[in-house]
Design an enzyme around this catalytic site. Structure first.
Site, short mmCIF file in Angstrom:
data_model
loop_
_atom_site.label_atom_id
_atom_site.label_comp_id
_atom_site.label_asym_id
_atom_site.label_seq_id
_atom_site.Cartn_x
_atom_site.Cartn_y
_atom_site.Cartn_z
N LYS A 1 -3.23 52.62 59.93
CA LYS A 1 -1.83 52.94 60.23
C LYS A 1 -1.34 54.29 60.30
O LYS A 1 -1.86 55.08 59.15
CB LYS A 1 -0.84 52.01 59.31
CG LYS A 1 0.50 51.88 59.62
CD LYS A 1 1.24 50.89 58.77
CE LYS A 1 2.81 50.91 59.05
NZ LYS A 1 3.61 49.80 58.31
N SER B 1 6.66 46.69 60.62
CA SER B 1 6.25 48.00 61.18
C SER B 1 4.82 48.22 61.70
O SER B 1 4.75 49.00 62.22
CB SER B 1 6.87 48.97 60.06
OG SER B 1 6.06 48.87 59.00
N SER C 1 6.14 44.07 56.62
CA SER C 1 5.50 44.73 57.74
C SER C 1 3.97 44.60 57.72
O SER C 1 3.63 44.90 58.93
CB SER C 1 5.72 46.14 57.52
OG SER C 1 7.14 46.42 58.24
N1 GLN Z 1 11.77 45.21 58.52
C1 GLN Z 1 12.03 45.67 57.17
C2 GLN Z 1 12.48 47.00 57.25
O1 GLN Z 1 12.74 47.63 58.37
C3 GLN Z 1 10.55 45.81 56.77
C4 GLN Z 1 9.51 46.87 57.10
C5 GLN Z 1 8.52 47.14 56.21
O2 GLN Z 1 7.82 46.07 55.55
N2 GLN Z 1 8.02 48.44 56.25
O3 GLN Z 1 12.67 47.60 56.38
#
Ligand code: GLN
Length: 493
Positions: free
Chosen positions: A76, A151, A175
């Protein structure tokens, strides 16, 4: 070769059926063919990957192989990797070539794994659909008109389309698990502190945790064995004895391999009110998976997590608060984007940030700055911290009655690109089942549990602190009894 599990690939490397250079080239070819459509990778650098593969082949020849030596992995783009462009999905870092390795990159490098490329992601990991990336949305390999989740959507799309055998993700509020669910993968968010955050670009430091995304629990265990471990450069890293996360996999000659396992089913996930928040077709698959677990010997326990409904509101105070502080380092001075025109220092800061950050990131910085400001701190931030404690206490009480908690990962199957992009609250609700786990710091997994309208759904498994080995085994037993996780998207040859 493509499509084999990480352990099968390792075996092929051991048996010299293929070299790491050849294997890496096979994946690079697939990336070249499919990435223009999927947009799963932000950066691919075949020369670098092949050089690492060559070194891995030499490491094997010298008898120094570890289980991951020569295995290409997608990373990532939130993880700093020396000499690699590391963007975190943002324009703010679109010129940032990292001068150092994140802790987990160091560990993978030492194990002889190969960096296959850096995967697309929501900007600074803020999002649930991968649509906030400066580098464009990622497509879901199961249906190109739909999101892969976020994400870590680039990692999920890459592994799902077999552009990489496995990948890393990070999970601040879901995410790893949510994109795993939407792309038919197995993903694990470890207990907070098990995987070092050093060199992992910070979003909300008290919630962020890196973890593996792969096609099976077995492959996740192989990756976690390398990723986990104490690191003195991360002050929240936990100094614990090294574990083998695959230790519970050894065969049990029984048709009830999970006899005695108590599965907690939270009323708040399965009760009528919350059920209405979950698509019925997803709930049906989750129910069927739980019935399968009963056949494997588990017993079901009715539990309650009374403060569950407060998890999304408290998260959207705490995460932006931490983000507003973490992202203050991006000021155009030392690294990253700097606005081309400005007349003084303040204008340079303001313009660089205004031009370098996307809309969702700015929204979070504004919310975070607001809830931390004098006069609102007590009303919002402190209150959210209190709720966080209540949520963690709910889990402590629940784990006195059960060993693993199960429920849906995502309230829906993959949604259409653009469907929720204009409505932040709808987007935030995609993580309704995952966020509490981060607030409590617990380990959580998502595993494939079937298909609705041809699109995958995920079953979530939540364990007590440090129960990763057990969670992985609970997932593994299900994967021995089912072939959901082995299904591949059609139309990507
Ligand atoms: N969707 C959540 C956010 O936007 C979690 C994102 C994540 O786990 N990085 O904060």
């Amino acid at each position: 070769m493509i499509g084999r599990s990480v352990s099968a690939l390792a075996q092929a490397l051991t048996e010299k059926t293929i070299s790491s250079v050849e294997l890496t080239q096979l994946y690079l070819d697939r990336i070249a063919r499919h990435n223009p459509l999927l947009n799963a990778f932000i950066t691919v650098d075949g020369e670098k990957s092949l050089a690492q593969a060559k070194a891995a082949d030499e490491m094997r020849a010298a008898g120094l192989a570890t289980p991951l030596t020569g295995i290409p992995l997608a990373q990532k783009d939130i993880f700093c990797a020396k000499g690699w462009l590391t963007t975190c999905g943002s324009k703010m870092l679109n010129n940032f070539v990292s001068p150092y390795d994140a802790s987990i990159i160091e560990r993978f490098n030492a194990a002889g794994a190969v960096i296959l490329g850096k995967t697309n992601m929501d900007e600074f990991a803020m999002g649930s659909s991968n649509e906030t990336s400066y580098y464009g949305a990622v497509k879901n390999p199961w249906d190109m008109a739909r999101v892969p989740g976020g994400s870590s959507g680039g990692s999920a799309a890459a592994v799902s389309a077999l552009l990489a055998p496995a990948a890393t993700g990070t999970d601040t509020g879901g995410s790893i698990r949510q994109p795993a669910a939407l792309c038919n993968l197995t993903g694990l968010k470890p207990t907070y502190g098990v995987v070092s955050r050093y060199g992992m670009i910070a979003y909300a430091s008290s919630l962020d945790q890196g973890g593996p995304m792969a096609r099976s629990a077995q492959d996740c265990a192989l990756l976690l064995n390398v990723m986990a471990g104490f690191d003195e450069r991360d002050s929240t890293s936990l100094d614990r004895t090294k574990e083998d996360y695959s230790r519970e996999f050894s065969a049990v000659a029984s048709d009830k391999p999970l006899a005695g396992l108590r599965i907690g089913l939270p009323r708040e996930f399965f009760g009528t009110s919350e059920r209405s928040g979950c698509a019925p077709e997803v709930m049906q698959l989750v129910d069927a998976a739980i019935a399968e677990y009963r056949r494997l010997g588990a017993q079901l326990v009715d539990i309650s997590l009374p403060n569950m409904k407060l998890s999304v509101p408290s998260y959207y105070v705490i995460a932006p608060a931490e983000a507003s502080s973490n992202l203050s380092r991006f000021d155009g001075v030392r690294y990253g984007y700097r606005a081309p025109d400005y007349s003084d220092l303040n204008e340079m800061y303001a313009r660089s940030r205004a031009q370098g950050f996307g809309a969702e990131v700015k929204r979070r910085i504004l919310i975070g700055t607001y809830v931390l400001s004098h006069g609102y701190y007590d009303a919002y931030y402190l209150q959210a911290q209190r709720i966080r404690r209540l949520i963690a206490n709910d889990f402590v009480a629940a784990f006195k009655q059960c060993d693993v908690i199960m429920g849906p990962t995502s309230p829906s199957i993959a949604f259409k690109l653009g469907e929720k992009a204009a409505d932040p609250v709808q987007m935030y609700l995609s993580d309704i089942y995952t966020i509490a786990v981060n607030l409590a710091g617990l380990p959580g997994m998502s595993i494939p549990c079937g298909f609705a309208n041809g699109l995958p759904a995920g079953l979530q498994l939540i364990g007590d602190y440090f129960s990763e080995a057990r969670l992985l085994n609970v997932a593994h037993r299900y994967q021995q009894a089912n072939a959901w996780h082995l299904q591949r998207p059609q139309g990507i040859d």
